[in-house]
Design a protein around this motif. Structure first.
Motif, PDB file in Angstrom:
ATOM      1  N   PHE A  31      28.443  -4.952 -11.650  1.00 28.47           N
ATOM      2  CA  PHE A  31      27.607  -5.314 -10.502  1.00 28.47           C
ATOM      3  C   PHE A  31      28.193  -6.522  -9.774  1.00 28.47           C
ATOM      4  N   ALA A  32      28.561  -7.553 -10.522  1.00 30.55           N
ATOM      5  CA  ALA A  32      29.106  -8.766  -9.897  1.00 30.55           C
ATOM      6  C   ALA A  32      30.409  -8.474  -9.163  1.00 30.55           C
ATOM      7  N   ALA A  33      31.264  -7.654  -9.758  1.00 33.94           N
ATOM      8  CA  ALA A  33      32.541  -7.319  -9.119  1.00 33.94           C
ATOM      9  C   ALA A  33      32.311  -6.542  -7.831  1.00 33.94           C
ATOM     10  N   LEU A  34      31.383  -5.602  -7.855  1.00 28.62           N
ATOM     11  CA  LEU A  34      31.127  -4.790  -6.665  1.00 28.62           C
ATOM     12  C   LEU A  34      30.431  -5.588  -5.568  1.00 28.62           C
ATOM     13  N   VAL A  35      29.578  -6.531  -5.945  1.00 30.74           N
ATOM     14  CA  VAL A  35      28.947  -7.409  -4.945  1.00 30.74           C
ATOM     15  C   VAL A  35      30.010  -8.263  -4.271  1.00 30.74           C
ATOM     16  N   ALA A  36      30.941  -8.802  -5.059  1.00 25.01           N
ATOM     17  CA  ALA A  36      32.022  -9.619  -4.487  1.00 25.01           C
ATOM     18  C   ALA A  36      32.909  -8.773  -3.570  1.00 25.01           C
ATOM     19  N   ALA A  37      33.227  -7.559  -3.992  1.00 24.81           N
ATOM     20  CA  ALA A  37      34.046  -6.672  -3.159  1.00 24.81           C
ATOM     21  C   ALA A  37      33.308  -6.327  -1.865  1.00 24.81           C
ATOM     22  N   GLU A  38      32.024  -6.041  -1.975  1.00 24.49           N
ATOM     23  CA  GLU A  38      31.237  -5.696  -0.787  1.00 24.49           C
ATOM     24  C   GLU A  38      31.133  -6.866   0.174  1.00 24.49           C
ATOM     25  N   ALA A  39      31.001  -8.073  -0.355  1.00 24.85           N
ATOM     26  CA  ALA A  39      30.928  -9.262   0.500  1.00 24.85           C
ATOM     27  C   ALA A  39      32.202  -9.424   1.321  1.00 24.85           C
ATOM     28  N   GLU A  40      33.316  -9.044   0.744  1.00 25.65           N
ATOM     29  CA  GLU A  40      34.595  -9.159   1.439  1.00 25.65           C
ATOM     30  C   GLU A  40      34.912  -7.949   2.316  1.00 25.65           C
ATOM     31  N   LEU A  41      34.624  -6.759   1.810  1.00 27.35           N
ATOM     32  CA  LEU A  41      35.097  -5.528   2.445  1.00 27.35           C
ATOM     33  C   LEU A  41      34.044  -4.791   3.268  1.00 27.35           C
ATOM     34  N   GLY A  42      32.807  -5.226   3.186  1.00 29.10           N
ATOM     35  CA  GLY A  42      31.735  -4.520   3.876  1.00 29.10           C
ATOM     36  C   GLY A  42      31.077  -3.520   2.930  1.00 29.10           C
ATOM     37  N   PRO A  43      30.155  -2.739   3.454  1.00 31.95           N
ATOM     38  CA  PRO A  43      29.392  -1.807   2.610  1.00 31.95           C
ATOM     39  C   PRO A  43      30.301  -0.886   1.793  1.00 31.95           C
ATOM     40  N   LEU A  44      29.950  -0.720   0.535  1.00 32.87           N
ATOM     41  CA  LEU A  44      30.772   0.083  -0.361  1.00 32.87           C
ATOM     42  C   LEU A  44      30.780   1.557   0.022  1.00 32.87           C
ATOM     43  N   PHE A  45      29.659   2.060   0.545  1.00 35.86           N
ATOM     44  CA  PHE A  45      29.649   3.461   0.949  1.00 35.86           C
ATOM     45  C   PHE A  45      30.650   3.696   2.073  1.00 35.86           C
ATOM     46  N   ALA A  46      30.761   2.754   2.994  1.00 41.80           N
ATOM     47  CA  ALA A  46      31.746   2.871   4.072  1.00 41.80           C
ATOM     48  C   ALA A  46      33.166   2.813   3.501  1.00 41.80           C
ATOM     49  N   LEU A  47      33.368   2.012   2.472  1.00 44.44           N
ATOM     50  CA  LEU A  47      34.669   1.939   1.805  1.00 44.44           C
ATOM     51  C   LEU A  47      35.024   3.296   1.194  1.00 44.44           C
ATOM     52  N   VAL A  48      34.058   3.921   0.546  1.00 46.08           N
ATOM     53  CA  VAL A  48      34.270   5.240  -0.050  1.00 46.08           C
ATOM     54  C   VAL A  48      34.584   6.258   1.045  1.00 46.08           C
ATOM     55  N   GLU A  49      33.869   6.188   2.148  1.00 45.01           N
ATOM     56  CA  GLU A  49      34.127   7.113   3.260  1.00 45.01           C
ATOM     57  C   GLU A  49      35.535   6.934   3.823  1.00 45.01           C
ATOM     58  N   ARG A  50      35.970   5.672   3.982  1.00 45.37           N
ATOM     59  CA  ARG A  50      37.332   5.431   4.468  1.00 45.37           C
ATOM     60  C   ARG A  50      38.364   6.001   3.495  1.00 45.37           C
ATOM     61  N   ALA A  51      38.109   5.821   2.204  1.00 47.42           N
ATOM     62  CA  ALA A  51      39.034   6.354   1.196  1.00 47.42           C
ATOM     63  C   ALA A  51      39.074   7.884   1.280  1.00 47.42           C
ATOM     64  N   ALA A  52      37.921   8.505   1.425  1.00 51.66           N
ATOM     65  CA  ALA A  52      37.866   9.967   1.505  1.00 51.66           C
ATOM     66  C   ALA A  52      38.583  10.494   2.737  1.00 51.66           C
ATOM     67  N   ASP A  53      38.562   9.717   3.806  1.00 44.89           N
ATOM     68  CA  ASP A  53      39.224  10.110   5.057  1.00 44.89           C
ATOM     69  C   ASP A  53      40.689   9.691   5.104  1.00 44.89           C
ATOM     70  N   GLY A  54      41.176   9.055   4.029  1.00 44.91           N
ATOM     71  CA  GLY A  54      42.564   8.605   4.008  1.00 44.91           C
ATOM     72  C   GLY A  54      42.794   7.379   4.869  1.00 44.91           C
ATOM     73  N   ARG A  55      41.747   6.600   5.112  1.00 40.24           N
ATOM     74  CA  ARG A  55      41.855   5.426   5.971  1.00 40.24           C
ATOM     75  C   ARG A  55      41.653   4.120   5.206  1.00 40.24           C
ATOM     76  N   LEU A  56      41.748   4.152   3.890  1.00 39.29           N
ATOM     77  CA  LEU A  56      41.603   2.938   3.098  1.00 39.29           C
ATOM     78  C   LEU A  56      42.880   2.121   3.234  1.00 39.29           C
ATOM     79  N   ALA A  57      42.759   0.919   3.711  1.00 35.34           N
ATOM     80  CA  ALA A  57      43.919   0.051   3.918  1.00 35.34           C
ATOM     81  C   ALA A  57      44.415  -0.508   2.585  1.00 35.34           C
ATOM     82  N   LEU A  58      45.693  -0.797   2.531  1.00 34.94           N
ATOM     83  CA  LEU A  58      46.304  -1.345   1.329  1.00 34.94           C
ATOM     84  C   LEU A  58      45.611  -2.635   0.889  1.00 34.94           C
ATOM     85  N   GLY A  59      45.285  -3.494   1.837  1.00 30.85           N
ATOM     86  CA  GLY A  59      44.589  -4.737   1.516  1.00 30.85           C
ATOM     87  C   GLY A  59      43.217  -4.494   0.916  1.00 30.85           C
ATOM     88  N   GLU A  60      42.530  -3.457   1.394  1.00 26.22           N
ATOM     89  CA  GLU A  60      41.215  -3.116   0.843  1.00 26.22           C
ATOM     90  C   GLU A  60      41.347  -2.617  -0.593  1.00 26.22           C
TER      91      GLU A  60
END
Length: 108
Positions: A31-60
Motif C-alpha cells: 500500500f505504501a509503495a503504491l501510494v508513493a508511486a501514485e503521488a508521483e505518477l498520477g492515478p494508478l488506473f491511468a498508469l495501467v491503461e497507459r501500459a496496456a496501450d503501450g504508452r508507459l514511459a521508461l521513467g514511469e
C-alpha cells in the motif's frame, strides 16, 4: 546479497524480482509503495491503461519499480534501477511489470 534477495519474491504477495547491479531485488506492491508511486505518477488506473496501450514511459516504469523495491539497499539509487531496466531491455523486465500491474488491478 541482501536478506531480501535471499528470501526471494513471494508470488502469494504479488511480488516480483528485478536484477540490479547483479543483485536480485524484490518488488512488492505494498500500500505504501503504491501510494508513493501514485503521488508521483498520477492515478494508478491511468498508469495501467497507459501500459496496456503501450504508452508507459521508461521513467514511469523505473519509478514504479523504485517505489516497489522491498528492503531497498542503502547504496541503491533510482538511477541504478533505471539503468538496470535499460541494460536488460523492456522484454526482460516486462514479467515484473506484469506482476505489479496485476496486483494494482486485482489486489491481494
Amino acid at each position: 546479497m541482501s536478506a531480501s534477495a535471499k528470501m526471494g519474491a513471494n508470488a502469494l504477495r504479488g511480488e516480483a524480482e528485478l536484477c540490479v547491479a547483479g543483485e536480485r531485488l524484490v518488488l512488492r506492491p505494498s500500500f505504501a509503495a503504491l501510494v508513493a508511486a501514485e503521488a508521483e505518477l498520477g492515478p494508478l488506473f491511468a498508469l495501467v491503461e497507459r501500459a496496456a496501450d503501450g504508452r508507459l514511459a521508461l521513467g514511469e516504469l523505473a519509478a514504479l519499480f523504485w517505489h516497489c523495491v522491498r528492503d531497498r539497499p542503502a547504496a541503491l539509487t533510482r538511477e541504478d534501477v533505471g539503468e538496470a531496466v535499460v541494460a536488460q531491455g523492456l522484454a526482460a523486465v516486462t514479467p515484473a511489470l506484469r506482476v505489479l500491474l496485476g496486483q494494482i488491478l486485482q489486489g491481494r
